[in-house]
Structure formats: C-alpha cells, structure tokens
Design an enzyme around this catalytic site. Sequence first.
Site, PDB file in Angstrom:
ATOM      1  N   LYS A 187       0.825  -1.210   0.000  1.00  0.00           N
ATOM      2  CA  LYS A 187       0.000   0.000   0.000  1.00  0.00           C
ATOM      3  C   LYS A 187       0.865   1.270   0.000  1.00  0.00           C
ATOM      4  O   LYS A 187       0.636   2.221  -0.753  1.00  0.00           O
ATOM      5  CB  LYS A 187      -0.918  -0.025   1.230  1.00  0.00           C
ATOM      6  N   CYS A 221      -2.991  10.903   1.492  1.00  0.00           N
ATOM      7  CA  CYS A 221      -2.347   9.622   1.169  1.00  0.00           C
ATOM      8  C   CYS A 221      -0.960   9.815   0.604  1.00  0.00           C
ATOM      9  O   CYS A 221       0.034   9.467   1.225  1.00  0.00           O
ATOM     10  CB  CYS A 221      -3.209   8.881   0.160  1.00  0.00           C
TER      11      CYS A 221
END
Length: 408
Positions: free
Chosen positions: A203, A257
């Site tokens: 991720k 993010c």
Amino acid sequence: MGTINVIGLGYIGLPTALMFASHDVKIVGTDYNEELVKTLQSGQLTFDENGLDVLFTDALSKGIEFSTEYISTDIYIIAVPTPYDKLSKKIDPSYVVKAVENVMSVCPKGATVVIESTVAPGTIDKFIRPVVEANNYIIGEDLNIVHAPERIIPGNMVYELKYNSRTIGADNKDVGETIKALYGVFCLGDIVVTDIRTAEMTKIVENTYRDINIAFANELAKICRIDNLDVYEIIKIASMHPRVNILQPGPGVGGHCISVDPWFLVGDYPGLANIILAARKINDSMPEFVLERVHDIMKEKAMSDLTRVGLYGLTYKENVDDVRESPSLQLLEAMEKHLAPTLKSYDPYVKKVILKNQYHNFDEFLTDVDFVIIMVGHDEIKDNMKKLTGKIILDTKNICNLEGTYKL
Ligand code: SAJ
C-alpha cells in the site's frame, strides 16, 4: 453470510459499507460521531462523491443500518483514520487500536477483523498484535487479523471499488481466502492474498510510486521554467515513447495519502529512502514555487497590490471537497510564515468558512481580484474560463488557453 460491522464511516468506510449492502450483504455501519450517524440515518450523505447517492439509495433499500455501537458478529471491517504527526512523520495508530479493542469487547470467539485503514509498514506487528495478546486473545484462534488496504481514488471511488484489484494480507491462507471471497461479492478486479507485512508495504509503495512520478514532473517544470521551455509540450512528446509515461506538474501534492505515506518509509529507512525523500521535498516545495512565480509576475506587471490577488481552488484536487494537506493551504501557510497578508480565495466545494478573505461566490470573487492563481482544475472553472478574460492568470494546472496566461 453473517452481518458485517463496518467501523468508521468516512471517505473509505462509508462507500465500502454501501457497496456491500447494495450487493445484499447485511451491514451495520458504526461510527462514534453521533452527528454523522444521525445524518446517515436520516437518509442524507455526509460528503460528495460521484455516484455515491445512487449507491446510498440502493443500500438503504437493502436495509443497511447505522449506529454508534459495535455489534456482535463474525466479521468487522475497520476504516478509521490513521493520522500522522507532522513533525516526527510517525503514524498515530490510536484510532485503529481503539477500534480493535472495542471489537474485542463484543465479538464472539473466532471473529475476523479486517483493517482497511492505511498503516505504516510494521504497524500491525508493533501496535495491534500486542493489544490483542494483552487481552489474552490467541491470534488465529480467538481473533483473526487481516489487512486489506483500500485503493480507491476520491472522485472515482464507486467505480474503483468495483473494478480495482485488491490486496488481502492474512496470517493464514484460509482466512485470507474467506475474506477474498467476501470482497468478491462486489469487487470484479483481481484479489491477491498475501501476508500482512507485504500488504502493509504494498500500500505504501503504491502511493510512494505516484509521489515520485509527480515529483519528476514537478522537477521538470522547474527546469523548463529556467529556460522558458514548455514543460507540457515536452511531457506530451516524451510520453509518446512506448515506455515513457510522465505525470503532470502542479502546485504541489495534497490529500491524506500520497503526501503522507512516503514519509513512513523515510522515517523507517533513513539513509536508504533517498529518492523517496527527494521526491517528498520537491513536491512540498511546489507551493513556494508558485509564490515565487506570483512574485515574478507581479513584478513584470508592475502590480503591487496583493489584495487584488486571488487563489482559485482550496481542495487538494479537482471536483472533491477534501482540503487535507492541500497545496493552496500549504501556500497560504508559507505566506503566513513570511508575515505576508493573506490572499483572497474561493472554492465552489468549500462551503464552510475556513479562511480570512474567503469567497463563496465565483462572480463576486472575480469582481474583487485582478490576478487569479488557478490552483485546482475544478469543472466549474473549466466550464467558465471565459469569465477570466482580462485578468492576469497564473494557471498551475494547465487548463486555461486564454491569451497571456502564465503557466507554472
Ligand atoms: N497530482 C499531480 N500531478 C498528477 C497527478 C496528481 O500534481 O499528475 C496531485 C493531485 O493534484 C493531488 C495529489 O497529486 O494534489 C494526489 O492526487 P491523486 O489523484 O494522485 O491521488 P489521491 O491522493 O486522491 O489518491 C491516492 C491514490 N493512489 C494512487 O494513485 C497510487 C488512491 O488509489 C489511493 O487509494 C489513495 O491515494 C489512498 O487513500 O491511499
């Protein structure tokens, strides 16, 4: 299949809960924010997102429930925030830890907790397992832990939930396959089962890859500026090579993010994460680069009145309402550091008052400024570009073709 309790009804948890519900999975969505739960119970959405309203209506008709309480069931999906400390760049796992503790207070033996929240590599070993073990739970018997990091992009979440591939990290293959089958109810992409540490790392690597590639485009913009070359033309031509695909420069990288996750690698692997660190610094330098451009243009135009300069766009990217880490806010912060007066600003998606000199009407904003800095390429401005005729324009998103427009 039993009921799934989705914990955390924000940008990730809510669309995920709705998607499951609309595919006939019994869902209870839990959030500790009473206001938010009440809003959802009353049939109203809590944020704007493409296609989410249709999904919501469908999920409601299929009986989705919202509550501030955790329920006793076999499967939990946790999508709570994982903030990070701006100075130390370290993750704050306390919301995830608390959610896992709350699950343990109600769940039956053998339940599975799926953590979707993005976590720094190693977080589950460092922070989650010890908490579970401290409660005398045997992991794999009393409670299964799975990491299934989300991958959806704000602005296109509903589509991506369905079509993106996914990663499932589990200690045990059978548990991994069960959760894979669960997501397979709505997810048409490939679902890969791996171990938890790999899933955590994957991720972060995905977002770091994008950060580095955006940084490359931003560095090219700075290089081209020195020699007055058209960076967009160069990127377009270079990307026609079959193995080259360059992203677009811009006023910086925002969102919760891409501008955050690479720091976890920098923090954990100092001295090794070199390109990653350089990319972060380049992207973080872009708002100041925009300010330098503003300064140069004002000098060229012999313009001295900063109060007639306005920022168009406060969100971190186009057509979303999220302002977290947005380049515009970074730019205003940088001005504050230099004790400069704050600029006028306007964003059609930001209805709350978050700044001084913030406008809520496009036309009023335009009346009060002579110099517009386009920071975000919302459809609103793309569709109304003619209204900017006669203004001095710095277009950091390469969306304006009006004559005399300055670019990054
Ligand atoms: N940006 C550029 N140039 C580009 C592309 C983007 O300057 O060519 C800027 C945007 O304007 C924005 C920032 O980068 O400020 C990030 O935007 P984004 O649209 O690239 O990504 P996010 O942050 O909205 O979502 C990302 C996605 N990750 C990847 O594409 C690898 C999404 O799939 C993740 O789920 C999400 O992060 C997340 O939650 O981790």
